[in-house]
Design an enzyme around this catalytic site. Structure first.
Site, PDB file in Angstrom:
ATOM      1  N   CYS A  17       0.847  -1.186   0.000  1.00 33.43           N
ATOM      2  CA  CYS A  17       0.000   0.000   0.000  1.00 33.43           C
ATOM      3  C   CYS A  17       0.886   1.240   0.000  1.00 33.43           C
ATOM      4  CB  CYS A  17      -0.935  -0.018   1.210  1.00 33.43           C
ATOM      5  SG  CYS A  17      -2.361   1.079   1.048  1.00 33.43           S
ATOM      6  N   GLU A  30      -4.595  13.402   1.692  1.00 30.49           N
ATOM      7  CA  GLU A  30      -4.845  13.327   0.248  1.00 30.49           C
ATOM      8  C   GLU A  30      -6.247  13.836  -0.061  1.00 30.49           C
ATOM      9  OE1 GLU A  30      -2.054   9.502  -0.915  1.00 30.49           O
ATOM     10  OE2 GLU A  30      -4.231   9.282  -0.949  1.00 30.49           O
ATOM     11  N   SER A  33      -4.103  11.865  -3.941  1.00 33.36           N
ATOM     12  CA  SER A  33      -3.989  10.439  -4.222  1.00 33.36           C
ATOM     13  C   SER A  33      -3.464  10.259  -5.633  1.00 33.36           C
ATOM     14  CB  SER A  33      -5.368   9.788  -4.105  1.00 33.36           C
ATOM     15  OG  SER A  33      -5.403   8.548  -4.775  1.00 33.36           O
TER      16      SER A  33
END
Length: 554
Positions: free
Chosen positions: A121, A444, A470
């Site tokens: 991630c 984000e 993002s």
């Protein structure tokens, strides 16, 4: 091969240490083997990492079969996709530092001779690399792999499709049932978000740096090739231990330039700027926004990948992954082929047997016919961002935007206004106090950028912030504005109705008021109260640097 573990387990005085290790499975013969850490970022917090313990198990067996003694340990993960648009997202970038610190603590504290890191991630991946460089012990990175796309109405979808569906639903373009169907179908199983978002971007960058095996970045999470990659990475690690080949032997200014080049060619995430600056910092390599500017001028965007493009990472995997692109870039003189990698061979040698992409494929363009002739990550400077800001200009948004400011001091307030239809065409949305200190944590802005797209305003508004975006964000967006509003940066004096000009050609972002008015506003401005009373948020706000230096804590 036992440079560190021998100090903890050899000799009569180390009997207590050996006694503790016997309880976790060590036999007499194991004390004569190099101890190899298996750093797993497994958790059931997110599909990105839910399968990583399976890979860690494969690595454990491979290390034990190749002369080492595997020592498994875990660290944390924060799911950006789940925490997005909430206070929880404040912890996302912070988790990068926590993960790097925790890996350092275990490897150094337990005297491990080398280690293999698994990331899946956005933040645990650069965190693994930061720890590798900080410790500078033989180590290899393995990417957990990309997710397969979901399918809705015969169209491939992913997590960004869900965020954008929220905007479409608010705009009346889809009903509640369709939003529900998209929600159910977008994430079919394990793996990282499926476009050229931050996880896939960083996997490719890490491979280009030489810290993972060829095409480790371009395998699906549920594939047999990912299991093979893990076995081969474990063998490579044992060779690194034998040769004492360490991350700082591999990561140089040239190899980081390779990482920047591949990010540009792939149309990768703006987060790569933050993470590569932080990685360079751990390697004691001088890297600045000027390096991104320099490399961006000569590197074309070649990949038609989401979010700005058409295809998913899984589709790139099927045509050969990232390796053929790297070979093309080396042959064109855009990447350094002579950089060392964890295989003990140079990047160019690793790619010798890689075949070109199949004829007729539409995902990777040729250098002669690029999507954009130069890089998409544009460094902007001006009276709003004297130390720099990052714009993601794919070529589809245009290169210039001038509009009236609509100012919000948090992401939540902005999102509420977008969904309520309070943003008109020609607006420059300003979200301030979301920087590394002001957040704290530099959230984000995928929720507002996706809502803008869902509302059909993608070509008609711009969004600027001292927060970040993002990898799934697209549109005319500018983030990483430095210095940030919370520490007195010029962004904090912007008012509703102010004209703001953004120009990618001139590489400028400016508040269109006189120097006299600018100075008067700066003098009369009030100090921002940091949104952190205690805990890790408070510690982070006190320690963190600005975005233009990587938002690091040391």
């Amino acid at each position: 091969m036992r440079k560190y573990s021998s100090k903890l387990v050899d000799g009569k005085d180390r009997a207590p240490s050996r006694s503790m290790l016997r309880a976790v499975g060590f036999k007499d013969k194991d004390f004569k083997k190099p101890q190899i850490g298996i750093a797993s970022t497994w958790s059931m917090v997110t599909p990105c990492n839910m399968h990583i313990n399976e890979l860690a198990g494969v690595a454990t067996k491979a290390i034990d079969a190749n002369g080492g003694k595997a020592v498994n340990f875990n660290t944390i993960t924060i799911s950006d996709g789940i925490s997005m648009g909430s206070d929880g997202m404040r912890y996302s970038l912070i988790s990068r530092e926590i993960i790097a610190d925790s890996i350092e603590a275990v490897v150094a504290g337990e005297g491990l001779d080398g280690f293999i890191c698994f990331g899946g991630c956005d933040k645990n991946m650069p965190a693994c690399v930061m720890a590798m460089l900080r410790l500078d012990r033989p180590s290899v990175f393995v990417y957990g792999g990309t997710i397969l796309p979901g399918v809705h109405k015969n169209k491939k979808i992913d997590i960004v499709s869900v965020f954008e569906a929220v905007g479409k639903n608010a705009n009346g373009a889809i009903d509640d049932n369709e939003l529900y169907q998209i929600e159910k179908k977008a994430i079919p199983g394990p793996g990282s978000c499926g476009g050229m978002y931050t996880a896939n971007t960083m996997a490719c960058a890490i491979e280009a740096m030489g810290l993972s095996l060829t095409n480790s970045s371009a395998q699906t999470a549920v594939s047999k090739s990912k299991l093979t990659d893990t076995k081969e990475a474990s063998k490579a690690l044992m060779r690194c231990v034998a040769k004492d080949l360490k991350p700082r032997d591999i990561v140089t200014k040239k190899s980081i330039e390779n990482a920047i080049t591949i990010v540009m060619a792939l149309g990768g995430s703006t987060n790569a700027v933050l993470h590569l600056l932080a990685i360079a910092n751990e390697a004691n390599i001088k890297l600045s926004l000027k390096d991104f500017e320099r490399i961006g001028k000569k590197t074309p965007v070649l990949a038609d990948l989401k979010p700005s493009g058409t295809f998913s990472m899984a589709e790139l995997v099927r045509i050969g992954g990232v390796a053929p692109l790297m070979k093309t870039l080396i042959n064109a003189g855009l990447m350094h082929g002579d950089c060392m990698t964890v295989t003990g061979e140079t990047l160019k040698n690793n790619l010798k047997k890689i075949r070109p992409y199949p004829k007729g494929q539409k995902i990777i363009k040729t250098i002669k016919d690029p999507i954009k002739k130069d890089g998409h990550l544009i460094v902007l400077r001006g009276n709003i961002a004297p130390n720099g800001a990052i714009a993601k200009i794919s070529g589809k948004e245009g290169t210039q935007f001038t509009g009236k400011a609509k100012v919000y001091d948090s992401e939540e307030k902005c999102l509420k206004a977008i969904l309520a239809g309070k943003i008109s065409k020609g607006t420059v949305i300003v979200i301030k106090n979301e920087g590394p200190v002001g957040g704290p944590g530099m959230r984000e802005m995928l929720s507002p950028t996706s809502a803008i797209m869902g509302k059909g305003l993608g070509n008609d508004v711009a969004l600027i912030t001292d927060g970040r975006f993002s990898g799934g964000s697209h549109g005319f967006v500018v983030g990483h504005i430095s210095p940030e509003a919370a520490i007195g940066g010029p962004l904090h004096i912007v008012k509703n109705g102010d004209l703001i000009e953004i120009c990618a050609k001139k590489k400028e972002i400016n508040l269109l008021i006189s120097k006299k008015d600018m100075s008067a506003r700066m003098k009369s401005s009030k100090k921002v109260v940091i949104n952190a009373e205690s805990g890790v948020l408070k510690k982070y706000a006190k320690l963190v640097s600005q975005a233009d230096t990587g938002a690091t804590t040391h």
